[in-house]
Design a protein around this motif. Structure first.
Motif, PDB file in Angstrom:
ATOM      1  N   ILE A 123       0.861  -1.190   0.000  1.00 42.01           N
ATOM      2  CA  ILE A 123       0.000   0.000   0.000  1.00 42.01           C
ATOM      3  C   ILE A 123       0.888   1.227   0.000  1.00 42.01           C
ATOM      4  O   ILE A 123       1.727   1.403   0.889  1.00 42.01           O
ATOM      5  N   LEU A 124       0.713   2.084  -0.993  1.00 38.55           N
ATOM      6  CA  LEU A 124       1.496   3.312  -1.107  1.00 38.55           C
ATOM      7  C   LEU A 124       0.552   4.506  -1.019  1.00 38.55           C
ATOM      8  O   LEU A 124      -0.414   4.612  -1.776  1.00 38.55           O
ATOM      9  N   VAL A 125       0.843   5.410  -0.080  1.00 36.40           N
ATOM     10  CA  VAL A 125       0.039   6.626   0.116  1.00 36.40           C
ATOM     11  C   VAL A 125       0.805   7.817  -0.451  1.00 36.40           C
ATOM     12  O   VAL A 125       1.969   8.036  -0.102  1.00 36.40           O
ATOM     13  N   THR A 126       0.156   8.578  -1.317  1.00 40.75           N
ATOM     14  CA  THR A 126       0.768   9.776  -1.904  1.00 40.75           C
ATOM     15  C   THR A 126       0.016  11.005  -1.418  1.00 40.75           C
ATOM     16  O   THR A 126      -1.204  11.102  -1.589  1.00 40.75           O
ATOM     17  N   LEU A 127       0.750  11.944  -0.821  1.00 43.36           N
ATOM     18  CA  LEU A 127       0.144  13.172  -0.317  1.00 43.36           C
ATOM     19  C   LEU A 127      -0.032  14.189  -1.441  1.00 43.36           C
ATOM     20  O   LEU A 127       0.525  14.049  -2.530  1.00 43.36           O
ATOM     21  N   LYS A 128      -0.776  15.228  -1.163  1.00 41.31           N
ATOM     22  CA  LYS A 128      -1.008  16.269  -2.158  1.00 41.31           C
ATOM     23  C   LYS A 128       0.295  16.927  -2.600  1.00 41.31           C
ATOM     24  O   LYS A 128       0.444  17.308  -3.769  1.00 41.31           O
ATOM     25  N   ASP A 129       1.264  17.031  -1.675  1.00 46.22           N
ATOM     26  CA  ASP A 129       2.534  17.680  -2.027  1.00 46.22           C
ATOM     27  C   ASP A 129       3.501  16.740  -2.745  1.00 46.22           C
ATOM     28  O   ASP A 129       4.644  17.118  -3.012  1.00 46.22           O
ATOM     29  N   GLY A 130       3.057  15.514  -3.043  1.00 43.76           N
ATOM     30  CA  GLY A 130       3.877  14.581  -3.809  1.00 43.76           C
ATOM     31  C   GLY A 130       4.666  13.587  -2.990  1.00 43.76           C
ATOM     32  O   GLY A 130       5.229  12.638  -3.548  1.00 43.76           O
ATOM     33  N   ARG A 131       4.727  13.774  -1.678  1.00 43.77           N
ATOM     34  CA  ARG A 131       5.467  12.823  -0.850  1.00 43.77           C
ATOM     35  C   ARG A 131       4.766  11.469  -0.821  1.00 43.77           C
ATOM     36  O   ARG A 131       3.534  11.403  -0.848  1.00 43.77           O
ATOM     37  N   GLU A 132       5.562  10.395  -0.761  1.00 44.59           N
ATOM     38  CA  GLU A 132       5.026   9.039  -0.765  1.00 44.59           C
ATOM     39  C   GLU A 132       5.464   8.289   0.482  1.00 44.59           C
ATOM     40  O   GLU A 132       6.612   8.416   0.931  1.00 44.59           O
ATOM     41  N   PHE A 133       4.530   7.512   1.024  1.00 47.98           N
ATOM     42  CA  PHE A 133       4.802   6.716   2.220  1.00 47.98           C
ATOM     43  C   PHE A 133       4.175   5.332   2.066  1.00 47.98           C
ATOM     44  O   PHE A 133       3.077   5.204   1.510  1.00 47.98           O
ATOM     45  N   ASP A 134       4.850   4.327   2.585  1.00 47.20           N
ATOM     46  CA  ASP A 134       4.230   3.008   2.698  1.00 47.20           C
ATOM     47  C   ASP A 134       3.219   3.035   3.837  1.00 47.20           C
ATOM     48  O   ASP A 134       3.325   3.842   4.770  1.00 47.20           O
ATOM     49  N   ALA A 135       2.241   2.139   3.774  1.00 49.26           N
ATOM     50  CA  ALA A 135       1.218   2.080   4.819  1.00 49.26           C
ATOM     51  C   ALA A 135       0.910   0.627   5.150  1.00 49.26           C
ATOM     52  O   ALA A 135       1.137  -0.282   4.345  1.00 49.26           O
ATOM     53  N   GLU A 136       0.388   0.418   6.355  1.00 47.86           N
ATOM     54  CA  GLU A 136      -0.012  -0.911   6.805  1.00 47.86           C
ATOM     55  C   GLU A 136      -1.472  -0.869   7.249  1.00 47.86           C
ATOM     56  O   GLU A 136      -1.992   0.181   7.623  1.00 47.86           O
ATOM     57  N   VAL A 137      -2.122  -2.031   7.213  1.00 48.83           N
ATOM     58  CA  VAL A 137      -3.538  -2.121   7.583  1.00 48.83           C
ATOM     59  C   VAL A 137      -3.664  -2.285   9.093  1.00 48.83           C
ATOM     60  O   VAL A 137      -3.026  -3.143   9.695  1.00 48.83           O
ATOM     61  N   ILE A 138      -4.498  -1.434   9.701  1.00 51.16           N
ATOM     62  CA  ILE A 138      -4.820  -1.549  11.133  1.00 51.16           C
ATOM     63  C   ILE A 138      -6.025  -2.451  11.332  1.00 51.16           C
ATOM     64  O   ILE A 138      -6.067  -3.295  12.228  1.00 51.16           O
ATOM     65  N   GLY A 139      -7.036  -2.297  10.508  1.00 52.07           N
ATOM     66  CA  GLY A 139      -8.232  -3.124  10.618  1.00 52.07           C
ATOM     67  C   GLY A 139      -9.197  -2.797   9.499  1.00 52.07           C
ATOM     68  O   GLY A 139      -9.141  -1.720   8.896  1.00 52.07           O
ATOM     69  N   THR A 140     -10.089  -3.738   9.208  1.00 55.34           N
ATOM     70  CA  THR A 140     -11.066  -3.547   8.146  1.00 55.34           C
ATOM     71  C   THR A 140     -12.436  -4.047   8.597  1.00 55.34           C
ATOM     72  O   THR A 140     -12.542  -4.857   9.518  1.00 55.34           O
ATOM     73  N   ASP A 141     -13.462  -3.555   7.928  1.00 56.43           N
ATOM     74  CA  ASP A 141     -14.819  -4.036   8.156  1.00 56.43           C
ATOM     75  C   ASP A 141     -15.483  -4.183   6.796  1.00 56.43           C
ATOM     76  O   ASP A 141     -15.929  -3.202   6.201  1.00 56.43           O
TER      77      ASP A 141
END
Length: 452
Positions: free
Chosen positions: A115-133
């Motif tokens: 999972i890759l999260v891209t912010l409005k300013d262009g920065r990118e971060f990996d992400a992990e799942v906390i929980g789902t429903d």
């Protein structure tokens, strides 16, 4: 033309200035020529809306052609199961900048291994799942090593009215962050078959593929919905979009943060929408609400004093439109939580406090289906399903073929992993109910018939 623009500006100012004090503080007239603009609000809010890209693998089942089965022999499997890689795009909303929490839709990150999260300013971060429903299509992910993040203020969707202005922010078709505007077209939409638990905000703000998980905000920049789905013949926007209300989302997210899962509360009633005929028969001056056909003995509602024939009009002071909306609201609240129901009984209005029970405690199966009388059920985690923990000799459940130790894995080809799943699927089924049973290493089906 200038006169028309001035009239529009004046009307917009009146609409916003008669709302709350917080709304008045937003400078809609940020341009030097006094033309209306939402830019100041969006400059504050849009950094909290992110693009999400995912990668993963999904199992794909493909029926083996008869010619190949003949070649491999009579014992050849009827289906081939393969893993195929996939990529996807969606949107999300940062709700806690310090902890890096991002809310999105479950279908955006389902089965994702990256999972890759891209912010409005262009920065990118990996992400992990906390929980789902899965039932409500909400997911909570966490940005890894995030810094200098911006979150959004969560508003109360229960305060919305049809006609309120809203703004949708997301990542349609992977174009990048996009803003559209519209109004609240309807509230409490359900019965669409999009999700199992439906209580949608409907809006005509343009929502398209890739907007899923994005923000629906008010003119003062508060998050009041998570954009989820559209109604369109070819997958394009036709002015009918749906968002999960922020109140419902917030209830679910708090549970995901605390437990890593949703622990649903149970009210313990059966019923349906309040119709005009029922309202007339009961001499009730109401057109919307939930009619209680049965208050299940020993359930939370029964213990609190809810009776068959009652009509529930509100939850915690907010009016409800239907039984489906009541069900969705209660299902998003945690077990043990106390709620206040506005009830009409014999023409008298009253408020009744109910402490929600747990859907995962042992229950008497007859409260779910009369053909299961004599069985006691409990949630099984390995394998996932509902286990028959006790069975009375000669009971209805024994006569249909159930045995102690059986695990109900599904109903009519829909997987069940909680009491709420089992109850809701059976309640939504008319005619034959087919239980998929795991008995030891064997799998079989048992058929029940709904009364009437």
């Amino acid at each position: 033309m200038n006169k028309l623009l001035t009239l529009f500006a004046a009307s917009l100012f009146v609409l916003t200035s008669t709302a709350t004090n917080a709304q008045v503080s937003i400078p809609f007239f940020g341009n030097s020529d006094d033309t209306p603009t939402l830019a100041p609000m969006l400059e504050e809010v849009t950094p909290a809306v992110v693009n999400i890209s995912v990668k993963g693998k999904r199992e794909v089942r493909q029926r083996m052609p008869d010619a190949l089965r003949f070649f491999f022999g009579p014992n050849a499997p009827r289906e081939q199961v393969r893993e195929r890689p996939f990529q996807g795009l969606g949107s999300g909303v940062i709700i806690d900048a310090e902890k890096g929490y991002v809310v999105t839709n479950n279908h955006v990150i389902d089965d994702a291994t990256e999972i890759l999260v891209t912010l409005k300013d262009g920065r990118e971060f990996d992400a992990e799942v906390i929980g789902t429903d899965e039932r409500s299509d909400i997911a909570l992910i966490k940005i890894k090593n995030g810094e200098n993040l911006t979150d959004i203020e969560i508003g109360q969707s229960s305060d919305l009215r049809v006609g309120d202005f809203v703004v949708a922010i997301g990542n349609p078709f992977g174009l990048g962050q996009t803003v559209t505007s519209g109004i609240v077209s309807a509230l409490g939409r359900s019965g669409l078959g999009i999700e199992e638990l439906e209580n949608f905000i409907q809006t005509d703000a343009a929502i398209n593929s890739g907007n899923s998980g994005g923000a629906l905000v008010t003119l003062d920049g508060q998050l009041i919905g998570i954009n989820t789905a559209i109604l369109g013949p070819n997958g394009g926007n036709i002015g009918i979009g749906f968002a999960i209300p922020s109140d419902m989302m917030n209830n679910l997210v708090l549970q995901l943060i605390e437990f890593g899962e949703v622990r649903r509360g149970v009210l313990g009633i059966r019923g349906h929408d309040l119709t005009h005929d029922i309202a007339q028969a009961l001499n009730i001056d109401a057109s919307n609400g939930a009619f209680v056909a049965e208050s299940i003995p020993g359930g939370s509602a029964d213990e609190a004093g809810i009776k068959s024939g009652d009509v529930i009009l509100s939850v915690n002071g907010s009016a409800i439109a239907s039984f489906s909306e009541l069900r969705a609201l209660v299902s998003s609240m945690g077990q043990g939580k106390t709620i206040t129901l506005g009830v009409v009984r014999d023409g008298e209005n009253m408020e009744i406090d109910v402490t929600l029970g747990s859907q995962d405690v042992e229950v008497t199966a007859s409260s779910i289906h009369p053909a299961l009388e004599g069985a006691t059920l409990a949630v099984s985690s390995d394998p996932a399903g509902i286990e028959i923990t006790q069975l009375e000799d000669g009971s209805a459940a024994a006569r249909v073929g159930l045995e102690e130790g059986d695990i109900i894995r599904g109903v009519n080809r829909r997987a069940v992993s909680s009491m709420g799943d089992l109850r809701s699927v059976i309640e939504d089924t008319t005619g034959v109910v087919a239980l998929n049973i795991q008995r030891g290493s064997s799998s079989l089906y048992l058929v029940l018939r709904n009364p009437g």
